[in-house]
Scaffold this motif. Structure first.
Motif, PDB file in Angstrom:
ATOM      1  N   GLU A 116       0.832  -1.212   0.000  1.00 43.12           N
ATOM      2  CA  GLU A 116       0.000   0.000   0.000  1.00 43.12           C
ATOM      3  C   GLU A 116       0.866   1.261   0.000  1.00 43.12           C
ATOM      4  O   GLU A 116       0.554   2.238  -0.680  1.00 43.12           O
ATOM      5  CB  GLU A 116      -0.968  -0.001   1.177  1.00 43.12           C
ATOM      6  N   ASN A 117       1.959   1.251   0.755  1.00 45.02           N
ATOM      7  CA  ASN A 117       2.902   2.372   0.744  1.00 45.02           C
ATOM      8  C   ASN A 117       3.455   2.567  -0.669  1.00 45.02           C
ATOM      9  O   ASN A 117       3.528   3.697  -1.178  1.00 45.02           O
ATOM     10  CB  ASN A 117       4.015   2.108   1.756  1.00 45.02           C
ATOM     11  N   SER A 118       3.816   1.475  -1.332  1.00 44.35           N
ATOM     12  CA  SER A 118       4.319   1.558  -2.711  1.00 44.35           C
ATOM     13  C   SER A 118       3.247   2.103  -3.649  1.00 44.35           C
ATOM     14  O   SER A 118       3.538   2.908  -4.534  1.00 44.35           O
ATOM     15  CB  SER A 118       4.809   0.192  -3.185  1.00 44.35           C
ATOM     16  N   ARG A 119       2.000   1.688  -3.441  1.00 47.47           N
ATOM     17  CA  ARG A 119       0.896   2.191  -4.279  1.00 47.47           C
ATOM     18  C   ARG A 119       0.757   3.715  -4.101  1.00 47.47           C
ATOM     19  O   ARG A 119       0.557   4.445  -5.072  1.00 47.47           O
ATOM     20  CB  ARG A 119      -0.405   1.478  -3.922  1.00 47.47           C
ATOM     21  N   GLU A 120       0.875   4.194  -2.867  1.00 48.47           N
ATOM     22  CA  GLU A 120       0.819   5.635  -2.603  1.00 48.47           C
ATOM     23  C   GLU A 120       1.965   6.371  -3.297  1.00 48.47           C
ATOM     24  O   GLU A 120       1.771   7.455  -3.842  1.00 48.47           O
ATOM     25  CB  GLU A 120       0.878   5.918  -1.098  1.00 48.47           C
ATOM     26  N   ILE A 121       3.148   5.782  -3.266  1.00 43.88           N
ATOM     27  CA  ILE A 121       4.316   6.388  -3.936  1.00 43.88           C
ATOM     28  C   ILE A 121       4.080   6.457  -5.444  1.00 43.88           C
ATOM     29  O   ILE A 121       4.441   7.439  -6.101  1.00 43.88           O
ATOM     30  CB  ILE A 121       5.609   5.611  -3.599  1.00 43.88           C
ATOM     31  N   ILE A 122       3.451   5.419  -5.997  1.00 46.59           N
ATOM     32  CA  ILE A 122       3.119   5.450  -7.430  1.00 46.59           C
ATOM     33  C   ILE A 122       2.164   6.602  -7.714  1.00 46.59           C
ATOM     34  O   ILE A 122       2.339   7.340  -8.686  1.00 46.59           O
ATOM     35  CB  ILE A 122       2.520   4.099  -7.893  1.00 46.59           C
ATOM     36  N   LYS A 123       1.158   6.775  -6.875  1.00 50.79           N
ATOM     37  CA  LYS A 123       0.143   7.821  -7.086  1.00 50.79           C
ATOM     38  C   LYS A 123       0.708   9.227  -6.922  1.00 50.79           C
ATOM     39  O   LYS A 123       0.192  10.168  -7.515  1.00 50.79           O
ATOM     40  CB  LYS A 123      -1.024   7.643  -6.113  1.00 50.79           C
ATOM     41  N   THR A 124       1.745   9.374  -6.124  1.00 50.25           N
ATOM     42  CA  THR A 124       2.287  10.707  -5.838  1.00 50.25           C
ATOM     43  C   THR A 124       3.615  10.924  -6.553  1.00 50.25           C
ATOM     44  O   THR A 124       3.662  11.528  -7.617  1.00 50.25           O
ATOM     45  CB  THR A 124       2.425  10.913  -4.313  1.00 50.25           C
ATOM     46  N   VAL A 125       4.672  10.380  -6.026  1.00 51.25           N
ATOM     47  CA  VAL A 125       6.030  10.620  -6.540  1.00 51.25           C
ATOM     48  C   VAL A 125       6.214  10.085  -7.957  1.00 51.25           C
ATOM     49  O   VAL A 125       6.700  10.801  -8.845  1.00 51.25           O
ATOM     50  CB  VAL A 125       7.077   9.996  -5.596  1.00 51.25           C
ATOM     51  N   LEU A 126       5.848   8.840  -8.182  1.00 48.73           N
ATOM     52  CA  LEU A 126       6.143   8.200  -9.477  1.00 48.73           C
ATOM     53  C   LEU A 126       5.131   8.552 -10.571  1.00 48.73           C
ATOM     54  O   LEU A 126       5.265   8.093 -11.702  1.00 48.73           O
ATOM     55  CB  LEU A 126       6.263   6.684  -9.303  1.00 48.73           C
ATOM     56  N   SER A 127       4.156   9.381 -10.251  1.00 48.89           N
ATOM     57  CA  SER A 127       3.205   9.847 -11.272  1.00 48.89           C
ATOM     58  C   SER A 127       3.612  11.205 -11.828  1.00 48.89           C
ATOM     59  O   SER A 127       2.927  11.765 -12.682  1.00 48.89           O
ATOM     60  CB  SER A 127       1.795   9.925 -10.688  1.00 48.89           C
ATOM     61  N   GLU A 128       4.760  11.726 -11.351  1.00 52.86           N
ATOM     62  CA  GLU A 128       5.252  13.010 -11.857  1.00 52.86           C
ATOM     63  C   GLU A 128       5.550  12.903 -13.359  1.00 52.86           C
ATOM     64  O   GLU A 128       5.916  11.839 -13.850  1.00 52.86           O
ATOM     65  CB  GLU A 128       6.529  13.411 -11.108  1.00 52.86           C
TER      66      GLU A 128
END
Length: 178
Positions: free
Chosen positions: A43-55
């Motif tokens: 879930e933490n990784s999913r959040e990172i995808i939605k925020t940081v890695l969606s740049e």
């Protein structure tokens, strides 16, 4: 955008990549040298995808052989290194099982080409901190040249001061070595 190299596809991250991301990002040998904390759950990784890695200009490094992401690469604009409009910063990481196979240099060459030819930047910056010899070596392979050393740089995500190095690749140099 989607890019293709001999062994890789560079494509935007998807939320469905969270399990694969967590597999590699939970390893402290990956994130800590790059200045970010280990991921604590899928879930933490999913959040990172939605925020940081969606740049914008951020891509999953996907093995053609498996179709699965094993790392990340991106171009960042208006950072501490890339302050001008006509320059960017290259950032990357790769899962430990794939270290030493030339995958990040392969992905980086394609993204650097894109930066200079399509985005028309004049300079690409890349940095690393003391102890991250693998990243230093990647930058040397790509033709980046030493620009400066900064001591006592605060890395807030990992809560420590580090010595950082800034390296630069100009369009003129890239044209000579490509």
């Amino acid at each position: 955008m989607i890019f293709e190299t001999e062994r890789l596809i560079l494509r935007p991250w998807k939320e469905t990549d969270a399990e694969e991301l967590y597999k590699y990002a939970k390893d402290g040998r990956v994130g800590h040298p790059a200045g970010w904390p280990v991921h604590t759950s899928v879930e933490n990784s999913r959040e990172i995808i939605k925020t940081v890695l969606s740049e914008p200009e951020t891509y999953a490094v996907v093995l053609k052989e498996t179709g699965l992401p094993v790392g990340s690469i991106g171009l960042m604009f208006h950072t501490a290194l890339a302050v001008e409009d006509n320059e960017c910063e290259l950032g990357y990481w790769l899962g430990v099982p794939y270290w030493g196979n030339g995958l990040i240099p392969e992905a980086s060459r394609e993204l650097i080409r894109y930066a200079f030819e399509d985005l028309r930047v004049k300079r690409v910056w890349c940095g690393y901190s003391d102890g991250n010899e693998k990243s230093k070596r990647v930058q040397e392979k790509l033709g980046f040249e030493y620009h400066r050393r900064d001591e006592n740089v605060w890395f807030s995500q990992v809560g420590e001061f580090r010595t950082s190095y800034a390296n630069l690749l100009t369009k003129e140099r890239w044209e000579l070595i490509s």
